[in-house]
Motif scaffolding. Structure first.
Motif, PDB file in Angstrom:
ATOM      1  N   GLY A   2       0.821  -1.206   0.000  1.00 51.60           N
ATOM      2  CA  GLY A   2       0.000   0.000   0.000  1.00 51.60           C
ATOM      3  C   GLY A   2       0.857   1.260   0.000  1.00 51.60           C
ATOM      4  O   GLY A   2       2.093   1.227   0.096  1.00 51.60           O
ATOM      5  N   THR A   3       0.188   2.361  -0.114  1.00 50.80           N
ATOM      6  CA  THR A   3       0.870   3.660  -0.160  1.00 50.80           C
ATOM      7  C   THR A   3       1.670   3.911   1.117  1.00 50.80           C
ATOM      8  O   THR A   3       2.811   4.370   1.065  1.00 50.80           O
ATOM      9  CB  THR A   3      -0.165   4.785  -0.360  1.00 50.80           C
ATOM     10  N   LEU A   4       1.075   3.606   2.266  1.00 57.03           N
ATOM     11  CA  LEU A   4       1.758   3.819   3.547  1.00 57.03           C
ATOM     12  C   LEU A   4       3.020   2.963   3.645  1.00 57.03           C
ATOM     13  O   LEU A   4       4.061   3.433   4.120  1.00 57.03           O
ATOM     14  CB  LEU A   4       0.813   3.513   4.705  1.00 57.03           C
ATOM     15  N   ASP A   5       2.953   1.739   3.185  1.00 52.96           N
ATOM     16  CA  ASP A   5       4.128   0.857   3.204  1.00 52.96           C
ATOM     17  C   ASP A   5       5.256   1.417   2.340  1.00 52.96           C
ATOM     18  O   ASP A   5       6.421   1.358   2.722  1.00 52.96           O
ATOM     19  CB  ASP A   5       3.762  -0.546   2.713  1.00 52.96           C
ATOM     20  N   ILE A   6       4.911   1.930   1.197  1.00 51.31           N
ATOM     21  CA  ILE A   6       5.915   2.504   0.297  1.00 51.31           C
ATOM     22  C   ILE A   6       6.539   3.746   0.925  1.00 51.31           C
ATOM     23  O   ILE A   6       7.761   3.930   0.888  1.00 51.31           O
ATOM     24  CB  ILE A   6       5.299   2.817  -1.084  1.00 51.31           C
ATOM     25  N   ILE A   7       5.699   4.593   1.505  1.00 49.15           N
ATOM     26  CA  ILE A   7       6.219   5.805   2.147  1.00 49.15           C
ATOM     27  C   ILE A   7       7.181   5.437   3.279  1.00 49.15           C
ATOM     28  O   ILE A   7       8.268   6.011   3.400  1.00 49.15           O
ATOM     29  CB  ILE A   7       5.061   6.685   2.669  1.00 49.15           C
ATOM     30  N   VAL A  12      12.161   5.895   6.005  1.00 49.40           N
ATOM     31  CA  VAL A  12      13.036   5.375   7.064  1.00 49.40           C
ATOM     32  C   VAL A  12      14.491   5.260   6.594  1.00 49.40           C
ATOM     33  O   VAL A  12      15.391   5.766   7.269  1.00 49.40           O
ATOM     34  CB  VAL A  12      12.493   4.038   7.624  1.00 49.40           C
ATOM     35  N   PRO A  13      14.780   4.643   5.453  1.00 51.27           N
ATOM     36  CA  PRO A  13      16.182   4.599   5.013  1.00 51.27           C
ATOM     37  C   PRO A  13      16.768   5.982   4.734  1.00 51.27           C
ATOM     38  O   PRO A  13      17.942   6.227   5.008  1.00 51.27           O
ATOM     39  CB  PRO A  13      16.142   3.767   3.729  1.00 51.27           C
TER      40      PRO A  13
END
Length: 58
Positions: A2-7, A12-13
């Motif tokens: 999902g979008t949140l996972d991609i963001i 984070v990195p």
């Protein structure tokens, strides 16, 4: 994914790399780490902080 996972997977990195970059920059510019933050204390030419520490260690 999902979008949140991609963001999260991107942000984070990037934040980790930014933190590492800041730490390295501060070390290169002698503004962080151990010592008095005014110079490389192993090569100090007598700043007040290092001179006081040297007197205490004698």
């Amino acid at each position: 994914m999902g979008t949140l996972d991609i963001i999260i997977a991107v942000v984070v990195p990037v934040l980790v790399l930014a933190a590492v970059g800041i730490i390295i920059y501060r070390k290169v510019k002698k503004k962080g780490g151990a010592g008095c933050d005014c110079c490389d204390c192993s090569k100090c030419s007598g700043c007040p902080h290092c001179a006081a520490e040297e007197k205490e260690n004698r």
